[in-house]
Design a protein around this motif. Structure first.
Motif, short mmCIF file in Angstrom:
data_model
loop_
_atom_site.label_atom_id
_atom_site.label_comp_id
_atom_site.label_asym_id
_atom_site.label_seq_id
_atom_site.Cartn_x
_atom_site.Cartn_y
_atom_site.Cartn_z
N UNK A 345 61.70 -27.65 -15.19
CA UNK A 345 60.35 -28.04 -14.80
C UNK A 345 60.15 -29.56 -14.95
N UNK A 346 60.37 -30.08 -16.15
CA UNK A 346 60.03 -31.47 -16.45
C UNK A 346 60.74 -32.47 -15.54
N UNK A 347 62.03 -32.28 -15.35
CA UNK A 347 62.81 -33.23 -14.54
C UNK A 347 62.29 -33.26 -13.11
N UNK A 348 62.00 -32.09 -12.55
CA UNK A 348 61.53 -32.02 -11.17
C UNK A 348 60.12 -32.60 -11.04
N UNK A 349 59.29 -32.38 -12.04
CA UNK A 349 57.95 -32.99 -12.03
C UNK A 349 58.06 -34.51 -12.03
N UNK A 350 58.98 -35.03 -12.83
CA UNK A 350 59.19 -36.49 -12.89
C UNK A 350 59.66 -37.03 -11.55
N UNK A 351 60.60 -36.34 -10.91
CA UNK A 351 61.10 -36.78 -9.60
C UNK A 351 59.99 -36.81 -8.57
N UNK A 352 59.18 -35.74 -8.54
CA UNK A 352 58.08 -35.68 -7.58
C UNK A 352 57.03 -36.75 -7.86
N UNK A 353 56.82 -37.07 -9.13
CA UNK A 353 55.86 -38.12 -9.48
C UNK A 353 56.32 -39.48 -8.97
N UNK A 354 57.62 -39.74 -9.11
CA UNK A 354 58.17 -41.01 -8.61
C UNK A 354 58.02 -41.10 -7.09
N UNK A 355 58.30 -40.01 -6.39
CA UNK A 355 58.15 -39.98 -4.93
C UNK A 355 56.70 -40.26 -4.55
N UNK A 356 55.76 -39.66 -5.29
CA UNK A 356 54.33 -39.87 -5.01
C UNK A 356 53.94 -41.32 -5.21
N UNK A 357 54.41 -41.92 -6.28
CA UNK A 357 54.10 -43.33 -6.56
C UNK A 357 54.62 -44.23 -5.45
N UNK A 358 55.84 -43.98 -5.00
CA UNK A 358 56.42 -44.78 -3.92
C UNK A 358 55.58 -44.65 -2.66
N UNK A 359 55.16 -43.43 -2.34
CA UNK A 359 54.34 -43.21 -1.15
C UNK A 359 53.01 -43.92 -1.23
N UNK A 360 52.36 -43.87 -2.39
CA UNK A 360 51.08 -44.54 -2.55
C UNK A 360 51.21 -46.06 -2.44
N UNK A 361 52.28 -46.60 -3.01
CA UNK A 361 52.51 -48.05 -2.93
C UNK A 361 52.72 -48.48 -1.49
N UNK A 362 53.51 -47.71 -0.73
CA UNK A 362 53.75 -48.04 0.68
C UNK A 362 52.45 -48.02 1.47
N UNK A 363 51.64 -46.99 1.25
CA UNK A 363 50.39 -46.86 2.01
C UNK A 363 49.39 -47.94 1.63
N UNK A 364 49.35 -48.31 0.38
CA UNK A 364 48.32 -49.25 -0.09
C UNK A 364 48.67 -50.71 0.16
N UNK A 365 49.96 -51.07 0.08
CA UNK A 365 50.29 -52.49 0.02
C UNK A 365 51.15 -53.02 1.16
N UNK A 366 51.77 -52.16 1.93
CA UNK A 366 52.55 -52.67 3.06
C UNK A 366 51.62 -53.02 4.22
#
Length: 375
Positions: A345-366
């Motif tokens: 559970x924990x490892x996969x939650x962490x991976x998905x959280x990183x993916x979400x952060x990357x997506x939000x950064x791309x949408x907000x700042x590019x």
């Protein structure tokens, strides 16, 4: 509660755990090989899946669509008709839904057992469907806000009730995939709801009703129809079901009992409530869930406005809202399957959280629209 007992000694309406534990297992009493038992178990679980998952998944999808179609209606004329651009009106209408939605989730489960799972779920679905339908006739933004409050109040009990019911039918490492199935249906339907909303908006002027209003009216009517269907076909809790025989019901209950020892309902007391409320892990999970849902709600309520800000037309903004949901559905399916298969559970939650952060950064700042859309 009366108990109808069969050969297994477990009734559909029974709620006595000692009775369940004192009876011999149906599997143990049947002269079957391990392969035959495995095939029988697989067949039985498949029957439960087909009876529950499609309808619950559809209801889950409707709840997601009904709470988040506000942004779709706004872009096709509601903003102008109800003057939602004045001050923070749109943000208020969006936010006010979550006050009763959060406050009433825990109390709603108290009614689940008392009124019966099917009666309670059907009542909630039909009620929020009627509220959704009523949103098509509001004359001012104040009435829209009132409808959003009622929508949040009725939808509050649905998700915890749905998850609670699912956990009573399956073992711990079967639940994740089933809940993921609901999310997949919800995400896919949510993605195409933008296209559906565009089609409904083309009805503008019919019967003197605006295009944005048709979105609420038609989608609300669909929800009411499925709420009525749910009352006839959903099975409820295992000890209350009517589509399995006594032996099959006992087998389902014994699987859950063997897995985690809580197959039968126990008495809810004040001490138990306080005990769980003082458990820090529950609050930790709640914060994690909040962090996961904040970006999802931000996207669902504002995606069409974000796309409009990228320079797309109204039609293109509605149509381009769909593809990200399809990628989300694939992600849900993959991570849920891996999570249950490897019991991580924990490892996969962490991976998905990183993916979400990357997506939000791309949408907000590019700056480029393509990269923002990819985010």
């Amino acid at each position: 509660m009366s108990t109808l007992q069969g050969p297994s000694g477990v009734g559909h309406g029974g709620n006595n755990k000692s009775l369940l534990l004192s009876t011999g297992s149906f599997v143990e009493a049947t002269p079957l090989t391990e392969d035959e038992i495995a095939r029988m178990e697989k067949s039985l679980i498949r029957r439960v899946d087909w009876r529950m998952l499609p309808l619950l998944g559809t209801l889950s999808a409707l709840s997601l669509v009904d709470r988040s179609n506000l942004g779709l209606a706004r872009i096709v004329g509601m903003d102008h008709a109800l003057h939602l651009s004045v001050g923070a009106r749109y943000s208020i209408v969006t936010l006010i839904y979550f006050i009763p939605y959060i406050a009433l989730q825990l109390p709603s489960n108290v009614f689940l057992r008392r009124l019966g799972a099917i009666n309670w779920l059907a009542f909630l679905v039909v009620s929020w469907g009627l509220v959704q339908l009523s949103m098509g006739f509001v004359p001012t933004w104040g009435y829209l806000a009132l409808c959003r409050v009622l929508l949040g109040a009725f939808e509050a009990g649905f998700f915890p009730a749905m998850v609670y019911i699912i956990t009573t039918w399956y073992t711990r490492h079967e639940v994740q995939t089933r809940i993921a199935a609901f999310y997949i249906v919800g995400v896919v339907v949510g993605g195409f709801s933008a296209i559906f909303a565009y089609v409904l908006s083309l009805l503008r002027g019919r019967l003197g009703v605006s295009g944005w209003a048709w979105i609420f009216i038609i989608e609300g009517a669909i929800t009411v129809a499925f709420g009525i269907i749910a009352w006839f076909f959903l099975p409820g809790f295992p000890d209350q079901n009517t589509f399995l025989n006594e032996e099959e019901t006992a087998f389902i209950l014994q699987r859950v009992e063997k897995d985690r020892g809580d197959s039968m309902p126990d008495i809810l007391t004040k001490d138990k409530i306080v005990l769980h409320l003082l458990d820090w892990t529950i609050w930790a999970y709640g914060i994690m869930y909040m962090c996961a849902t904040l970006p999802a709600y931000a996207i669902s309520f504002f995606v069409t406005n974000i796309l409009r800000g990228m320079g797309w037309s109204i039609t293109a903004s509605l149509l381009l809202s769909a593809p990200p949901y399809l990628f989300a559905a694939l992600s849900i399916l993959l991570f849920a399957w891996v999570s249950d298969k490897y019991r991580q559970r924990a490892v996969l939650i962490a991976i998905q959280s990183v993916i979400t952060i990357i997506g939000l950064v791309l949408t907000a700042y590019t700056k480029q629209a393509g990269w923002r859309y990819a985010g």
